[in-house]
Design a protein around this motif. Sequence first.
Motif, mmCIF file in Angstrom:
data_model
loop_
_atom_site.group_PDB
_atom_site.id
_atom_site.type_symbol
_atom_site.label_atom_id
_atom_site.label_comp_id
_atom_site.label_asym_id
_atom_site.label_seq_id
_atom_site.Cartn_x
_atom_site.Cartn_y
_atom_site.Cartn_z
ATOM 1 N N GLU A 122 2.036 41.364 96.237
ATOM 2 C CA GLU A 122 2.549 41.035 94.921
ATOM 3 C C GLU A 122 1.760 39.878 94.297
ATOM 4 O O GLU A 122 1.242 39.006 94.988
ATOM 5 C CB GLU A 122 4.030 40.652 94.991
ATOM 6 C CG GLU A 122 4.962 41.790 95.344
ATOM 7 C CD GLU A 122 5.188 41.894 96.829
ATOM 8 O OE1 GLU A 122 4.388 41.336 97.587
ATOM 9 O OE2 GLU A 122 6.178 42.532 97.219
ATOM 10 N N TRP A 163 10.763 48.945 94.414
ATOM 11 C CA TRP A 163 10.937 47.517 94.161
ATOM 12 C C TRP A 163 12.331 47.097 94.617
ATOM 13 O O TRP A 163 13.313 47.815 94.397
ATOM 14 C CB TRP A 163 10.755 47.202 92.675
ATOM 15 C CG TRP A 163 9.315 47.245 92.236
ATOM 16 C CD1 TRP A 163 8.642 48.319 91.739
ATOM 17 C CD2 TRP A 163 8.397 46.156 92.237
ATOM 18 N NE1 TRP A 163 7.350 47.969 91.441
ATOM 19 C CE2 TRP A 163 7.171 46.645 91.737
ATOM 20 C CE3 TRP A 163 8.478 44.812 92.609
ATOM 21 C CZ2 TRP A 163 6.030 45.837 91.593
ATOM 22 C CZ3 TRP A 163 7.349 44.009 92.475
ATOM 23 C CH2 TRP A 163 6.143 44.520 91.967
ATOM 24 N N TYR A 187 11.244 39.125 94.433
ATOM 25 C CA TYR A 187 11.069 40.555 94.173
ATOM 26 C C TYR A 187 9.949 41.084 95.070
ATOM 27 O O TYR A 187 8.874 40.485 95.164
ATOM 28 C CB TYR A 187 10.743 40.793 92.695
ATOM 29 C CG TYR A 187 11.922 40.477 91.805
ATOM 30 C CD1 TYR A 187 12.191 39.168 91.424
ATOM 31 C CD2 TYR A 187 12.789 41.480 91.372
ATOM 32 C CE1 TYR A 187 13.292 38.853 90.641
ATOM 33 C CE2 TYR A 187 13.887 41.183 90.588
ATOM 34 C CZ TYR A 187 14.139 39.871 90.233
ATOM 35 O OH TYR A 187 15.236 39.567 89.463
ATOM 36 N N CYS A 233 7.709 44.552 96.421
ATOM 37 C CA CYS A 233 7.364 45.969 96.339
ATOM 38 C C CYS A 233 7.249 46.506 97.762
ATOM 39 O O CYS A 233 6.954 45.754 98.705
ATOM 40 C CB CYS A 233 6.072 46.195 95.560
ATOM 41 S SG CYS A 233 4.559 45.628 96.360
ATOM 42 N N LEU A 271 6.186 45.589 87.691
ATOM 43 C CA LEU A 271 7.619 45.540 87.392
ATOM 44 C C LEU A 271 7.813 44.583 86.233
ATOM 45 O O LEU A 271 7.406 43.419 86.307
ATOM 46 C CB LEU A 271 8.407 45.052 88.601
ATOM 47 C CG LEU A 271 9.897 44.736 88.362
ATOM 48 C CD1 LEU A 271 10.676 46.010 88.060
ATOM 49 C CD2 LEU A 271 10.509 44.019 89.571
#
Lengths: 111, 112
Positions: free
Chosen positions: B6, B34, B87, B89, B74
């Motif tokens: 990320e 996600w 967050y 992935c 995202l």
Amino acid sequence: DAGITQSPRHKVTETGTPVTLRCHQTENHRYMYWYRQDPGHGLRLIHYSYGVKDTDKGEVSDGYSVSRSKTEDFLLTLESATSSQTSVYFCAIQGDFNGYTFGSGTRLTVV
Amino acid sequence: SQQGEEDPQALSIQEGENATMNCSYKTSINNLQWYRQNSGRGLVHLILIRSNEREKHSGRLRVTLDTSKKSSSLLITASRAADTASYFCATDSRGSQGNLIFGKGTKLSVKP
């Protein structure tokens, strides 16, 4: 979250002792996973199961074993805990939508 | 080894602004997902995009996938303080038997 619980939530143990973490699901899903989460490493797969008595190793399986004698329970055992196994452990199940549902985690400290 | 990476590692924005996080991966995938993680909690699934899809929406979330560049983004529109979280992935790679490989995450802070 509903459908998956981990126990204990927190544990402190001494180096060299065996430790077992439990993951219990009520969703009857076939696939279950154990991950560990560490700063700078994200989540790494330890072991996974694709059915009763069917398990396989993940990326960081050394020092860990698992057992799945019932669909609903997936146990992770640290045979002889070391300080490098201090971590947060997450169990997950694979839902019908192919995504994972995670438990709330077990924070394990090895002293 | 990490499949998804990320970018950025951390992002700080004001409430009402949009937040964009990117994910790059290395091998061919079946799908990319996600997840959000609030501090001290487990991960929560947000959205899944399949390899034959280019864009997907869910509420204030918009995910894009570019398989030629092996990347995804995202977007969280009109962010709220409650969006403060990490967050991640995760990729379901071909040949991985459905196992997800997670990136290291983006830590989003939304200031009121």
